[in-house]
Scaffold this active site. Structure first.
Site, PDB file in Angstrom:
ATOM      1  N   HIS A  83      26.929   2.913  -3.630  1.00 18.57           N
ATOM      2  CA  HIS A  83      26.737   2.535  -2.718  1.00 18.57           C
ATOM      3  C   HIS A  83      27.294   2.124  -1.893  1.00 18.57           C
ATOM      4  O   HIS A  83      29.108   2.774  -2.188  1.00 18.57           O
ATOM      5  CB  HIS A  83      27.001   0.876  -3.833  1.00 18.57           C
ATOM      6  CG  HIS A  83      26.256   0.741  -4.913  1.00 18.57           C
ATOM      7  ND1 HIS A  83      26.783  -0.023  -6.273  1.00 18.57           N
ATOM      8  CD2 HIS A  83      24.932   1.428  -4.978  1.00 18.57           C
ATOM      9  CE1 HIS A  83      25.322  -0.267  -7.195  1.00 18.57           C
ATOM     10  NE2 HIS A  83      24.764   0.659  -6.553  1.00 18.57           N
ATOM     11  N   THR A 140       0.796  -1.263   0.310  1.00 19.10           N
ATOM     12  CA  THR A 140      -0.083   0.082  -0.056  1.00 19.10           C
ATOM     13  C   THR A 140       0.703   1.085  -0.470  1.00 19.10           C
ATOM     14  O   THR A 140       0.430   2.108  -0.065  1.00 19.10           O
ATOM     15  CB  THR A 140      -0.940   0.139   1.079  1.00 19.10           C
ATOM     16  OG1 THR A 140       0.046   0.015   2.388  1.00 19.10           O
ATOM     17  CG2 THR A 140      -2.191  -0.975   1.112  1.00 19.10           C
ATOM     18  N   GLY A 141       2.102   1.045   0.203  1.00 26.33           N
ATOM     19  CA  GLY A 141       3.112   2.328  -0.009  1.00 26.33           C
ATOM     20  C   GLY A 141       3.079   2.619  -1.201  1.00 26.33           C
ATOM     21  O   GLY A 141       2.484   2.318  -2.350  1.00 26.33           O
ATOM     22  N   LYS A 190      -4.123  -3.354   6.580  1.00 24.66           N
ATOM     23  CA  LYS A 190      -4.956  -3.625   5.169  1.00 24.66           C
ATOM     24  C   LYS A 190      -5.761  -4.117   4.318  1.00 24.66           C
ATOM     25  O   LYS A 190      -6.066  -4.239   3.587  1.00 24.66           O
ATOM     26  CB  LYS A 190      -4.003  -2.405   4.455  1.00 24.66           C
ATOM     27  CG  LYS A 190      -3.508  -1.327   4.978  1.00 24.66           C
ATOM     28  CD  LYS A 190      -4.233   0.659   4.398  1.00 24.66           C
ATOM     29  CE  LYS A 190      -4.029   1.338   5.433  1.00 24.66           C
ATOM     30  NZ  LYS A 190      -2.340   1.457   4.742  1.00 24.66           N
ATOM     31  N   TYR A 201      21.925  -1.926 -16.859  1.00 30.94           N
ATOM     32  CA  TYR A 201      20.120  -1.558 -17.685  1.00 30.94           C
ATOM     33  C   TYR A 201      21.525  -1.670 -19.115  1.00 30.94           C
ATOM     34  O   TYR A 201      21.508  -2.097 -20.181  1.00 30.94           O
ATOM     35  CB  TYR A 201      19.519  -0.842 -17.756  1.00 30.94           C
ATOM     36  CG  TYR A 201      18.876  -1.049 -16.580  1.00 30.94           C
ATOM     37  CD1 TYR A 201      18.350  -2.191 -15.601  1.00 30.94           C
ATOM     38  CD2 TYR A 201      18.080   0.623 -15.547  1.00 30.94           C
ATOM     39  CE1 TYR A 201      17.923  -2.297 -14.651  1.00 30.94           C
ATOM     40  CE2 TYR A 201      17.662   0.007 -14.245  1.00 30.94           C
ATOM     41  CZ  TYR A 201      17.661  -0.993 -13.684  1.00 30.94           C
ATOM     42  OH  TYR A 201      16.995  -0.833 -12.755  1.00 30.94           O
ATOM     43  N   ILE A 249      13.779  -5.120  -2.294  1.00 27.85           N
ATOM     44  CA  ILE A 249      14.949  -3.979  -2.681  1.00 27.85           C
ATOM     45  C   ILE A 249      14.717  -2.588  -1.753  1.00 27.85           C
ATOM     46  O   ILE A 249      15.510  -1.960  -2.325  1.00 27.85           O
ATOM     47  CB  ILE A 249      13.378  -2.969  -3.932  1.00 27.85           C
ATOM     48  CG1 ILE A 249      12.448  -4.367  -4.508  1.00 27.85           C
ATOM     49  CG2 ILE A 249      13.503  -2.058  -4.662  1.00 27.85           C
ATOM     50  CD1 ILE A 249      13.298  -5.025  -5.759  1.00 27.85           C
ATOM     51  N   THR A 250      14.478  -2.136  -1.348  1.00 31.64           N
ATOM     52  CA  THR A 250      14.550  -0.853   0.336  1.00 31.64           C
ATOM     53  C   THR A 250      16.171  -0.559  -0.008  1.00 31.64           C
ATOM     54  O   THR A 250      16.791  -1.436   0.277  1.00 31.64           O
ATOM     55  CB  THR A 250      14.023  -1.245   1.437  1.00 31.64           C
ATOM     56  OG1 THR A 250      12.790  -2.258   1.440  1.00 31.64           O
ATOM     57  CG2 THR A 250      13.880  -0.341   2.500  1.00 31.64           C
ATOM     58  N   GLU A 251      16.208   0.974  -0.065  1.00 30.99           N
ATOM     59  CA  GLU A 251      17.829   1.197  -0.149  1.00 30.99           C
ATOM     60  C   GLU A 251      17.607   1.724   1.662  1.00 30.99           C
ATOM     61  O   GLU A 251      17.038   2.235   1.997  1.00 30.99           O
ATOM     62  CB  GLU A 251      18.357   2.149  -1.181  1.00 30.99           C
ATOM     63  CG  GLU A 251      17.274   3.204  -1.106  1.00 30.99           C
ATOM     64  CD  GLU A 251      17.813   3.945  -2.567  1.00 30.99           C
ATOM     65  OE1 GLU A 251      19.369   4.044  -2.992  1.00 30.99           O
ATOM     66  OE2 GLU A 251      16.909   4.484  -3.513  1.00 30.99           O
ATOM     67  N   GLU A 288      31.572  -4.279  -9.117  1.00 37.58           N
ATOM     68  CA  GLU A 288      32.502  -3.223  -9.059  1.00 37.58           C
ATOM     69  C   GLU A 288      33.906  -2.796  -7.551  1.00 37.58           C
ATOM     70  O   GLU A 288      33.804  -3.746  -7.457  1.00 37.58           O
ATOM     71  CB  GLU A 288      31.439  -2.111  -8.885  1.00 37.58           C
ATOM     72  CG  GLU A 288      30.394  -2.033  -7.603  1.00 37.58           C
ATOM     73  CD  GLU A 288      29.456  -1.509  -7.133  1.00 37.58           C
ATOM     74  OE1 GLU A 288      28.682  -1.514  -8.152  1.00 37.58           O
ATOM     75  OE2 GLU A 288      28.912  -1.523  -5.760  1.00 37.58           O
TER      76      GLU A 288
END
Lengths: 377, 289, 377, 289
Positions: free
Chosen positions: B247, B17-18, B43, B159, B96-98, B209
């Site tokens: 990073h 829901t974010g 929710k 990408y 995924i959260t950074e 890297e």
């Protein structure tokens, strides 16, 4: 986030880790006063966020007021690898029987904090690691277990034979781990930890860095921040949502994504140019971000050309192109700007930029070559 | 074929829901990913574009049979979300959260290990098996089905590379962004092993890297265990020591973690290292014929 | 170690677990004063170390000063299952929308602390467990993980649907776990935890017990000890190294080992007698221990016969027999003593006791039968 | 044969320089147990009656190849000793120490589990395989070699039972005192499974007591999985509710853990329950013919 030795020692003291007494001084007069109050062999140490102080002349012993004054005069204001020394730590010099290395870091391979200890203390540990790795003992710490007594003792027995010394070192390992974990440190290093002739084990140097991602829950650590000039620019960039590192070249780089930003700098170098910076503007690339980033780059008077390298992913390249045009309308500058757009709808994006002041190109290598060419014109 | 995810993968979205969660849940579903549910405490019973929302991961798994989760919760809640996913017995979690504190990742990993849950991330773009399932935030249109497996510590650089691959007619089995944080879940070696065992993957691209010694270890592993051709690229050759390049993991500490060392290690292991991303397709073709 | 409800609520308050306000009172006057200061519906609750207060009339509601006074008069000094009520908790009565059960205990099967919750609060949870076990939700707590947010929330969703209530309950679960672990509790129970009409979740009863083995590291808990008469005797016994529980029979038992001591009591009962106590004098059985134990047993005026049952293991039975004789020389008593010695060198031991005042026998059943016979003479 | 320990078992003694540790190390060695070393930090290099002392369990294991340890350290140090034994990779740990906080046992168990280390105790007399190895503090002379396996929560009550067995010509494969604490290592069911699989064990004696529901669970397990004859005895039929009878685990909480319930459960599972210890040999004989 980096802190100074004197600040790390203050944290050590809070956690009952034995250190040699000292005081941070900002002026020669303060150094003189401190020396007088100690009136014994004293060490004057530059407080800067960079290694190799000793070799650069930033650490001096003084056994007279005269020598302390000279040391203060020489060290305060000196430049160590681009960092100006604004303060020194004046500390009572301890008698050293033996020196050891002790350090906690987070380790990618074991996916945990590790404790490294060595009998080769007081020297560059990276050199020990490279030349005689068997002299460094590494222990991965199970986060659920922490540093139980037996483990701390087991590790201390790698450095000492006498149980009196073992127990002191074991307690230091445990307290340093507590400090490391409770404050979300990414490095907690004692180099050297020493044994004195009267059989005390103590830390006579201290180095700590902290996890930027965890500072939100440690306001008391955030308060220790003493940024120097370069760090202030990086912090300003961070406040805008950027990752920024200043370099010495003349091509300003603006890229979305850290890996692509590094690859862009590498590409410039590959074709004979010199990047002026690393700048990752993050995931999206809206006009305001471009304006902020351009302003940041143009503060560096060495910058002759700006190279923008955007991968249009979820945001399409044609939208990005329109955003760039909007952004550049707000920025008055004669600095040429090379733009390379790839990804979703890249052809459309490039088409939009044609006929503008932008030097629009198709590939990273073209962009690098064009930017270098422009620096030479 | 593919590794880790395929058409059968049943995904739930933690933090659905974010703003990011709902946006990407919808995107992934539109892309054909089997998004079976979402989690947002309190929710439960609602739905996001037809995706049912549950109060807990356990509820979501019981109701949907989900085996995989993607986490979009804010950084301060990521540790809890990872542990909840582990406790509910999911096979795979993509975070995924950074900005997740490293200590939180370290603290959550034993829970994941205990339940045999694999994790990708945090601070990663996710992964995609083109034509089968996309679990992440990447732009799907640049990918194409094919026989190259890809592993990367970067987002947009991936990408860039994939774009070159696709434009050169080289599709992908699976592309995995492992994230740029100092401590993360699945890493190069874990994924190389999977690609080696995946019959459809014919060649592997590794995008590393600066920072750490993962690439050096990976090179040693490739020499020993990988029979398929591997091409590598290392970003950060011009990075100065002691500076974090975006990073948190991309930092050269005194005397180690440099691009030169990593390139040398790969070359010593018989891996071709591209000088620039655009060179990768040609190097692959040379090795795949 | 048991503490009173009012003490448990003080601990709750220290850990920010919401409770209804209350005050412990030792006299009727204190109750009156407290009622006046609250001037609202109030509950007066006996503070004793035994369950079933409510059924015994030890808990009364009062909405007038008169009723509060009556309750205080009735409850203070009353006897509940052999425990005299010396104090009451006078607390503001909360409006109750719904009642829940919440309890942490250590669990032998999962080898961990477990949290049990139920929508069936305010009643005897053992009865719920026996009759409708499906109404109790049990969660084993991984000691390394503790009670993370998601788990506390997941459990709270078993009791509540509304996220506002869930969040309050989840925080209570977490704080109660913290209290439970930090103080080495063996039980932490809220029965009932309630939801009020204005949507507050709070604890209106509180029960805690603590691990005796861990009290050495919790002096602040040890300070809460308020032993009643029986407990004082048991504590005195403990100070001598014994485990002692007083019972109502007339045969005093002295045994080495808890299991054997229970089996001895059982044997007495099996043959129609009544044990006066459980007494485990521990591993060894030196003369001083026997003297101390005899003195303890003889304080109970119901005791007509003492039965000593010793298994001579590492200590040989002949040594034990000599020790018993030495011990009994120091004790002047007419109470007959039956002794049964088994184990290493038991024949020799029994031989030594023959011809003394001891009634020496060979087996436990003989000992029990002899002791019973002697009570009847 | 036997369970858990035999002639090959190599034992180290943690806390060997303490009063109890040195006394029992010497006794066990005299009894023929293969005591290969002891541990006492700072006393490494010394020896106790010929038994070498090491600074750490790891050192002791490396030097001696020990696979089993017995712990005699004071209660406040027991948790650390258990974790050290686990971390050194021992197969079996016997914790004799009494008075260990339950939370410490709970906290140490995950370490033991992680390394696959089995534990007996704490607060237990240990175990003995007569004629092979004794690891504990029991009086060895009352035991004899034979075919009965025994499991007990009590110390002296076990000796009482064993004494009856031996005097009736019924020797033992292994006798295990699992301890009277509320949370302990190996328990009835774990050991029943081992006895069931031990070819030399022909019958099993289970000595339980009030408190908890271990006996009820054990009865259910026996009914399902144990083919060998089992005889049980339960101590504490006369214990009042709410009072701890010596052992921290021996307490009847309101409505459960009574001897009656346990006896009924055993009888329902076809287990003969002795009225008094002396009755056990006869009940065994009846079942073993």
């Amino acid at each position: 986030m980096k802190i100074h030795e004197y600040q790390a020692k203050e944290l050590f003291a809070q956690y009952d880790i034995p250190i040699n007494e000292g005081k941070v001084c900002y002026t020669v007069d303060e150094v003189i006063e401190t020396y007088k109050s100690y009136n014994m062999l004293t060490v004057v140490k530059a407080q800067v966020h960079v290694g190799g102080r000793g070799k650069a002349g930033g650490v001096k012993l003084a056994n007279t007021l005269e020598k302390a004054t000279t040391a203060a005069n020489n060290i305060l204001g000196m430049d160590i690898k681009g960092h100006k020394v604004e303060k020194v730590l004046v500390a009572k010099a301890a008698d050293i029987e033996k020196e050891y290395y002790v350090g906690y870091i987070n380790d990618r391979n074991t996916k945990s904090a590790i404790l490294m200890v060595s009998k080769e203390g007081g020297v560059d540990i990276e050199q020990v690691a490279a030349e005689t790795p068997e002299k460094i003992f590494r222990y991965a710490i199970d986060p659920a277990m922490g540093m139980p007594d037996y483990l701390a003792r087991e590790i201390a027995f790698k450095l000492f034979d006498d149980i009196k010394h073992v127990r002191q070192a074991a307690v230091i390992f445990q307290k340093l781990y507590k400090l490391y974990v409770e404050k979300d440190a990414t490095l907690a290093e004692i180099n050297p930890m020493i044994l004195t002739p009267d059989e005390k084990v103590l830390a006579i140097d201290a180095k700590m860095t902290f996890d930027d991602n965890a500072l939100y829950r440690h306001p008391e650590i955030e308060e220790l921040r003493e940024a120097d000039e370069n760090e202030k620019i990086e912090l300003f960039a961070k406040s805008k949502g950027f990752s920024f590192v200043k370099l010495d070249g003349d091509i300003g780089c603006m890229v979305n994504g850290a890996g692509l930003a590094m690859a862009t700098m590498d590409m410039i170098k590959l074709y004979g140019g010199e990047p002026a910076n690393f700048l990752d503007i993050g995931g999206s690339s809206n006009p305001q971000k471009v304006v902020d980033a351009m302003n940041l780059l143009l503060e560096d008077k060495n910058v002759k050309v700006v190279m923008i390298n955007i991968f249009g992913g979820i945001t399409r390249c044609d939208d990005v192109a329109r955003g760039l045009i909007t952004a550049m309308e707000q920025i008055k500058t004669d600095i040429p700007v090379v733009v390379r757009l790839t990804g979703t709808n890249d052809k459309e994006g490039q088409a939009i930029l044609r006929g503008t002041d932008f030097h629009a190109v198709e590939t990273m290598s073209e962009a690098a070559q064009k930017a270098i060419e422009l620096t030479q014109s | 074929m593919s590794i880790l995810i395929n058409k059968e993968t049943k995904l739930i979205v933690q933090g659905i829901t974010g703003r990011d969660g709902s946006f990407h849940a919808t995107r992934m579903k539109a892309e054909g990913t089997n998004v079976v549910g979402g989690v947002s405490p309190g929710k439960g019973g609602q739905n996001i574009e037809g995706i049912p929302v549950f109060n807990t991961v356990k509820d979501a798994v019981e109701a949907t049979g989900a085996d995989t989760s993607i986490i979009f919760v804010p950084a301060g809640f990521a540790k809890d979300a990872m542990m909840e996913a582990a406790d509910a017995g999911l096979k795979l979690v993509i975070t995924i959260t950074e900005g997740v504190p490293t200590a939180d990742v370290i603290a959550a990993l034993p829970s994941l290990q205990k339940s045999g849950t694999k994790m990708i991330g945090p601070n990663c773009p996710g992964l995609i098996s083109p034509g089968q399932s996309m679990i992440g935030i990447m732009p799907p249109n640049i990918f194409s089905e094919g026989n190259v497996g890809l592993i990367s510590r970067s987002g947009t650089l991936t990408y860039e590379v994939v774009n070159h691959l696709t434009k050169n007619g080289m599709g992908q089995t699976t592309c995995v962004g492992i994230g740029g944080d100092p401590v993360a879940g699945l890493y190069f070696i874990d994924l190389l092993e999977m690609y080696e065992n995946d019959p459809d993957t014919e060649a592997i691209v590794v995008i590393g890297e600066i920072g750490g010694d993962a690439e050096e270890r990976t090179a040693a592993y490739i020499k020993e265990h990988i029979t398929k051709p591997v091409v590598a690229f290392i970003a950060g050759q011009t990075a100065p020591p002691g500076k974090q390049m975006g990073h948190a993991g991309a930092i050269i500490s005194s005397g180690s973690g440099t691009a030169e060392e990593k390139i040398a290690a790969f070359q010593a292991a018989g891996v071709d290292v591209a000088k620039e991303p655009g060179e990768i397709p040609a190097l692959l073709k040379k090795r795949m014929n």
